[in-house]
Design a protein around this motif. Structure first.
Motif, PDB file in Angstrom:
ATOM      1  N   ALA A 131      47.869   1.040  69.656  1.00 18.32           N
ATOM      2  CA  ALA A 131      47.176  -0.169  70.114  1.00 18.32           C
ATOM      3  C   ALA A 131      47.547  -0.497  71.566  1.00 18.32           C
ATOM      4  N   GLU A 132      48.831  -0.334  71.917  1.00 16.37           N
ATOM      5  CA  GLU A 132      49.261  -0.583  73.294  1.00 16.37           C
ATOM      6  C   GLU A 132      48.504   0.295  74.290  1.00 16.37           C
ATOM      7  N   LEU A 133      48.202   1.510  73.867  1.00 18.25           N
ATOM      8  CA  LEU A 133      47.482   2.449  74.729  1.00 18.25           C
ATOM      9  C   LEU A 133      45.973   2.245  74.671  1.00 18.25           C
ATOM     10  N   GLY A 134      45.519   1.411  73.756  1.00 19.73           N
ATOM     11  CA  GLY A 134      44.083   1.171  73.617  1.00 19.73           C
ATOM     12  C   GLY A 134      43.331   2.363  73.036  1.00 19.73           C
ATOM     13  N   LEU A 135      44.021   3.164  72.238  1.00 20.64           N
ATOM     14  CA  LEU A 135      43.385   4.342  71.647  1.00 20.64           C
ATOM     15  C   LEU A 135      42.891   4.037  70.231  1.00 20.64           C
ATOM     16  N   THR A 136      41.820   4.679  69.870  1.00 16.06           N
ATOM     17  CA  THR A 136      41.305   4.550  68.510  1.00 16.06           C
ATOM     18  C   THR A 136      41.924   5.637  67.633  1.00 16.06           C
ATOM     19  N   LEU A 137      41.816   5.447  66.332  1.00 15.95           N
ATOM     20  CA  LEU A 137      42.277   6.487  65.409  1.00 15.95           C
ATOM     21  C   LEU A 137      41.531   7.791  65.664  1.00 15.95           C
ATOM     22  N   ARG A 138      40.255   7.676  65.956  1.00 12.59           N
ATOM     23  CA  ARG A 138      39.438   8.874  66.204  1.00 12.59           C
ATOM     24  C   ARG A 138      39.943   9.645  67.418  1.00 12.59           C
ATOM     25  N   GLU A 139      40.324   8.926  68.480  1.00 13.40           N
ATOM     26  CA  GLU A 139      40.833   9.590  69.682  1.00 13.40           C
ATOM     27  C   GLU A 139      42.157  10.308  69.399  1.00 13.40           C
ATOM     28  N   VAL A 140      43.039   9.639  68.691  1.00 13.64           N
ATOM     29  CA  VAL A 140      44.327  10.251  68.353  1.00 13.64           C
ATOM     30  C   VAL A 140      44.115  11.433  67.418  1.00 13.64           C
ATOM     31  N   ALA A 160      45.487  15.088  68.300  1.00 16.41           N
ATOM     32  CA  ALA A 160      46.547  15.587  67.424  1.00 16.41           C
ATOM     33  C   ALA A 160      46.048  16.650  66.451  1.00 16.41           C
ATOM     34  N   ARG A 161      44.727  16.767  66.327  1.00 12.20           N
ATOM     35  CA  ARG A 161      44.098  17.692  65.381  1.00 12.20           C
ATOM     36  C   ARG A 161      44.560  17.431  63.945  1.00 12.20           C
ATOM     37  N   VAL A 162      44.519  16.143  63.594  1.00 12.98           N
ATOM     38  CA  VAL A 162      44.869  15.681  62.259  1.00 12.98           C
ATOM     39  C   VAL A 162      43.722  14.802  61.795  1.00 12.98           C
ATOM     40  N   SER A 163      43.411  14.859  60.517  1.00 11.87           N
ATOM     41  CA  SER A 163      42.271  14.077  60.035  1.00 11.87           C
ATOM     42  C   SER A 163      42.491  12.585  60.260  1.00 11.87           C
ATOM     43  N   LEU A 164      41.417  11.924  60.562  1.00 16.16           N
ATOM     44  CA  LEU A 164      41.421  10.484  60.810  1.00 16.16           C
ATOM     45  C   LEU A 164      41.985   9.741  59.608  1.00 16.16           C
ATOM     46  N   GLY A 165      41.557  10.117  58.413  1.00 21.35           N
ATOM     47  CA  GLY A 165      42.019   9.450  57.194  1.00 21.35           C
ATOM     48  C   GLY A 165      43.506   9.603  56.978  1.00 21.35           C
ATOM     49  N   TYR A 166      44.027  10.775  57.295  1.00 23.47           N
ATOM     50  CA  TYR A 166      45.456  11.015  57.098  1.00 23.47           C
ATOM     51  C   TYR A 166      46.284  10.174  58.065  1.00 23.47           C
ATOM     52  N   ILE A 167      45.847  10.102  59.319  1.00 22.79           N
ATOM     53  CA  ILE A 167      46.558   9.265  60.297  1.00 22.79           C
ATOM     54  C   ILE A 167      46.506   7.805  59.861  1.00 22.79           C
ATOM     55  N   SER A 168      45.367   7.380  59.366  1.00 23.39           N
ATOM     56  CA  SER A 168      45.226   6.010  58.889  1.00 23.39           C
ATOM     57  C   SER A 168      46.206   5.725  57.749  1.00 23.39           C
TER      58      SER A 168
END
Length: 103
Positions: free
Chosen positions: A17-26, A30-38
């Protein structure tokens, strides 16, 4: 009970959040699924050391900084658990006399 994975998720979410990045961007970097990061950010899944390294790289933050922030958060929570709130003392009467007791 302090759960490391929950504090880790909080720290990772805060850094993102500090970097203003979305889960999709990360997720893309990172080449990790969005759902897993969530799920990791919500403290529902454990992050392997490889995954954690990948997330830290995507966030451009040293792993040591993330772990230090998690350790600090755990310490604060442990201190709150270890130091019980003081019991207020109230006066009550017992057969006409005043007796101090813990409420």
């Amino acid at each position: 009970m302090v759960l490391f994975r929950q504090r880790l998720g909080d720290v990772l979410r805060g850094r993102r959040a500090e970097l203003g990045l979305t889960l999709r961007e990360v997720s893309g970097v990172a080449r990790v699924s969005l759902g897993y990061i969530s799920e990791i950010e919500r403290g529902q899944k454990e992050a392997s050391s490889e995954l954690l390294a990948s997330l830290c790289e995507a966030l451009a933050v040293p792993l040591s900084d993330v772990l230090r922030d998690v350790a600090d958060a755990v310490a604060v929570e442990e201190a709150a658990i270890a130091a019980p709130e003081p019991t207020p003392i109230t006066a009550r009467t017992h057969a006409g006399e005043v007796v101090a007791s813990a409420a």
